[in-house]
Design a protein around this motif. Structure first.
Motif, mmCIF file in Angstrom:
data_model
loop_
_atom_site.group_PDB
_atom_site.id
_atom_site.type_symbol
_atom_site.label_atom_id
_atom_site.label_comp_id
_atom_site.label_asym_id
_atom_site.label_seq_id
_atom_site.Cartn_x
_atom_site.Cartn_y
_atom_site.Cartn_z
ATOM 1 N N UNK A 158 2.234 -4.765 60.534
ATOM 2 C CA UNK A 158 1.439 -5.397 61.594
ATOM 3 C C UNK A 158 0.859 -6.680 61.055
ATOM 4 N N UNK A 159 0.435 -7.552 61.961
ATOM 5 C CA UNK A 159 -0.423 -8.662 61.542
ATOM 6 C C UNK A 159 -1.558 -8.796 62.536
ATOM 7 N N UNK A 160 -2.682 -9.332 62.030
ATOM 8 C CA UNK A 160 -3.910 -9.394 62.822
ATOM 9 C C UNK A 160 -4.701 -10.621 62.399
ATOM 10 N N UNK A 161 -5.795 -10.874 63.094
ATOM 11 C CA UNK A 161 -6.480 -12.161 62.954
ATOM 12 C C UNK A 161 -7.959 -12.007 62.616
ATOM 13 N N UNK A 162 -8.468 -12.988 61.877
ATOM 14 C CA UNK A 162 -9.904 -13.078 61.609
ATOM 15 C C UNK A 162 -10.381 -14.488 61.934
ATOM 16 N N UNK A 163 -11.570 -14.574 62.492
ATOM 17 C CA UNK A 163 -12.209 -15.872 62.749
ATOM 18 C C UNK A 163 -13.612 -15.855 62.159
ATOM 19 N N UNK A 164 -13.986 -16.781 61.255
ATOM 20 C CA UNK A 164 -13.084 -17.738 60.588
ATOM 21 C C UNK A 164 -12.212 -16.995 59.580
ATOM 22 N N UNK A 165 -11.426 -17.734 58.789
ATOM 23 C CA UNK A 165 -10.593 -17.061 57.791
ATOM 24 C C UNK A 165 -11.516 -16.309 56.831
ATOM 25 N N UNK A 166 -11.073 -15.129 56.385
ATOM 26 C CA UNK A 166 -11.889 -14.372 55.435
ATOM 27 C C UNK A 166 -11.838 -15.035 54.058
ATOM 28 N N UNK A 167 -10.640 -15.432 53.626
ATOM 29 C CA UNK A 167 -10.506 -16.098 52.335
ATOM 30 C C UNK A 167 -11.007 -17.541 52.460
ATOM 31 N N UNK A 168 -11.698 -17.964 51.428
ATOM 32 C CA UNK A 168 -12.094 -19.360 51.343
ATOM 33 C C UNK A 168 -11.233 -20.024 50.268
ATOM 34 N N UNK A 169 -11.000 -21.325 50.405
ATOM 35 C CA UNK A 169 -10.363 -22.095 49.342
ATOM 36 C C UNK A 169 -11.363 -23.173 48.942
ATOM 37 N N UNK A 170 -11.735 -23.173 47.659
ATOM 38 C CA UNK A 170 -12.784 -24.076 47.172
ATOM 39 C C UNK A 170 -14.040 -23.998 48.029
ATOM 40 N N UNK A 171 -14.418 -22.779 48.377
ATOM 41 C CA UNK A 171 -15.687 -22.563 49.072
ATOM 42 C C UNK A 171 -15.644 -22.733 50.575
ATOM 43 N N UNK A 172 -14.482 -23.109 51.108
ATOM 44 C CA UNK A 172 -14.424 -23.379 52.558
ATOM 45 C C UNK A 172 -13.450 -22.446 53.288
ATOM 46 N N UNK A 173 -13.886 -21.916 54.446
ATOM 47 C CA UNK A 173 -12.968 -21.123 55.266
ATOM 48 C C UNK A 173 -12.090 -22.032 56.129
ATOM 49 N N UNK A 174 -10.975 -21.512 56.601
ATOM 50 C CA UNK A 174 -10.186 -22.177 57.647
ATOM 51 C C UNK A 174 -10.670 -21.656 58.992
ATOM 52 N N UNK A 175 -10.172 -22.281 60.066
ATOM 53 C CA UNK A 175 -10.602 -21.876 61.411
ATOM 54 C C UNK A 175 -10.343 -20.384 61.628
ATOM 55 N N UNK A 176 -9.157 -19.921 61.209
ATOM 56 C CA UNK A 176 -8.788 -18.505 61.332
ATOM 57 C C UNK A 176 -7.814 -18.170 60.203
ATOM 58 N N UNK A 177 -7.475 -16.875 60.097
ATOM 59 C CA UNK A 177 -6.392 -16.450 59.210
ATOM 60 C C UNK A 177 -5.631 -15.332 59.907
ATOM 61 N N UNK A 178 -4.321 -15.294 59.677
ATOM 62 C CA UNK A 178 -3.511 -14.145 60.102
ATOM 63 C C UNK A 178 -3.164 -13.361 58.843
ATOM 64 N N UNK A 179 -3.461 -12.076 58.832
ATOM 65 C CA UNK A 179 -3.127 -11.184 57.711
ATOM 66 C C UNK A 179 -1.884 -10.386 58.077
ATOM 67 N N UNK A 180 -0.824 -10.545 57.293
ATOM 68 C CA UNK A 180 0.418 -9.785 57.492
ATOM 69 C C UNK A 180 0.396 -8.612 56.508
ATOM 70 N N UNK A 181 0.342 -7.401 57.027
ATOM 71 C CA UNK A 181 0.148 -6.204 56.205
ATOM 72 C C UNK A 181 1.490 -5.514 55.972
ATOM 73 N N UNK A 182 1.834 -5.340 54.680
ATOM 74 C CA UNK A 182 3.115 -4.733 54.283
ATOM 75 C C UNK A 182 2.853 -3.503 53.433
#
Ligand SMILES: [Zn+2]
Length: 288
Positions: free
Chosen positions: A152-176
């Motif tokens: 499955x894949x699902x969404x988070x708003x904002x992105x859960x992971x940050x890169x250099x301290x900043x989130x993205x607008x959203x993230x899609x997590x693809x679960x395997x």
């Protein structure tokens, strides 16, 4: 299950009542005293049964939100992420929790990943915490020769992971999941930009409120269309980002983001469903 617990309470309390009666009879020898003790015991038994039934009702209400008897949890209110550990211990005590803030220097990854996603019938779920697309058999990820199936894949708003301290607008997590039961999550960061056609199909069929999965007859989506052109990634060992926060999940967060339009971000029915950043506790983040 509930009936068994109530029956157990009755049996235990009847045993207590019986013991008390015998003790009272031996000590007091008065019929009135024996009766009073038995009646008191019975009142207490009835009270315990009433309490058990109240508890059973609460448990049933919880069941509609997920696993049987699972406590409620969420992103705000009493069971916000800071309190998940009170009901799900690993969320509070785990030392390799997700999400994390991704920042260098990075060690070189020794893993080669290949994603082979195929079109799949459109099935959409609002589970009360996110919107999820359930994926049929046949889409895989291969890590150093080991196959993982995309579930499955699902969404988070904002992105859960940050890169250099900043989130993205959203993230899609693809679960395997591999045949051995190991979990691997690919994270595709979503930045504000063009309309995302896969998201359009999912949002158009996503229930606004928690409920059963919706299968859309004749409709297909291709999860591969969610991926950016380059699949370079950051990787770390982490956990489920939702209760029970189980560890042993390997994350691959793609360095390149995919687009999602502002209207699509705004239309996501969860205003904020990202767990806060968790400490690395000495974990190394790799990159390829
Ligand atoms: Zn997730």
């Amino acid at each position: 299950m509930i009936r068994i617990i109530v029956d157990g309470v009755v049996v235990t309390l009847l045993a207590v009542v019986l013991t008390l009666s015998v003790v009272t009879w031996m000590k007091a020898g008065s019929l009135e005293a024996q009766l009073a003790t038995v009646q008191k015991g019975l009142r207490e038994t009835n009270k315990k049964i009433a309490e058990s039934e109240d508890h059973a009702k609460t448990a049933d209400a919880g069941a509609s939100h997920g696993a049987l008897d699972a406590p409620h949890w969420g992103y705000e209110g009493e069971m916000n992420p800071a309190n998940w550990g009170s009901a799900f211990p690993v969320c509070g005590t785990g030392q390799a929790q997700s999400p994390v803030d991704i920042r260098g220097p990075f060690e070189k990854s020794d893993q080669s990943i290949r994603l082979d996603y195929k079109p799949t019938p459109l099935k959409v779920l609002n589970n009360g915490h996110t919107i999820q697309a359930t994926v049929g058999a046949g889409s895989t990820m291969t890590v150093n020769g080991t196959a993982f199936e995309l579930l499955q894949f699902h969404f988070h708003r904002p992105s859960e992971e940050h890169v250099n301290g900043k989130p993205s607008a959203m993230v899609a997590h693809f679960v395997h999941r591999s045949a051995a039961g190991k979990l691997a999550v690919v994270g595709v960061l979503l930045k504000e930009g063009k309309d995302n056609p896969v998201v359009r199909s999912i949002w158009a069929n996503a229930p606004q409120k928690e409920g059963p999965e919706v299968a859309v007859p004749g409709a297909e989506i291709n999860p591969a269309s969610m991926l950016p052109a380059r699949l370079d990634y950051y990787s770390f060992e982490g956990s489920l980002t939702t209760p029970p926060c189980t560890e042993g999940v390997t994350f691959y967060i793609l360095k390149s983001a995919s687009d999602i339009s502002l209207a699509q971000i705004d239309a996501f029915p969860f205003k904020a469903n990202a767990r806060p950043i968790q400490p690395l506790n000495g974990r190394r983040i790799t990159a390829n």
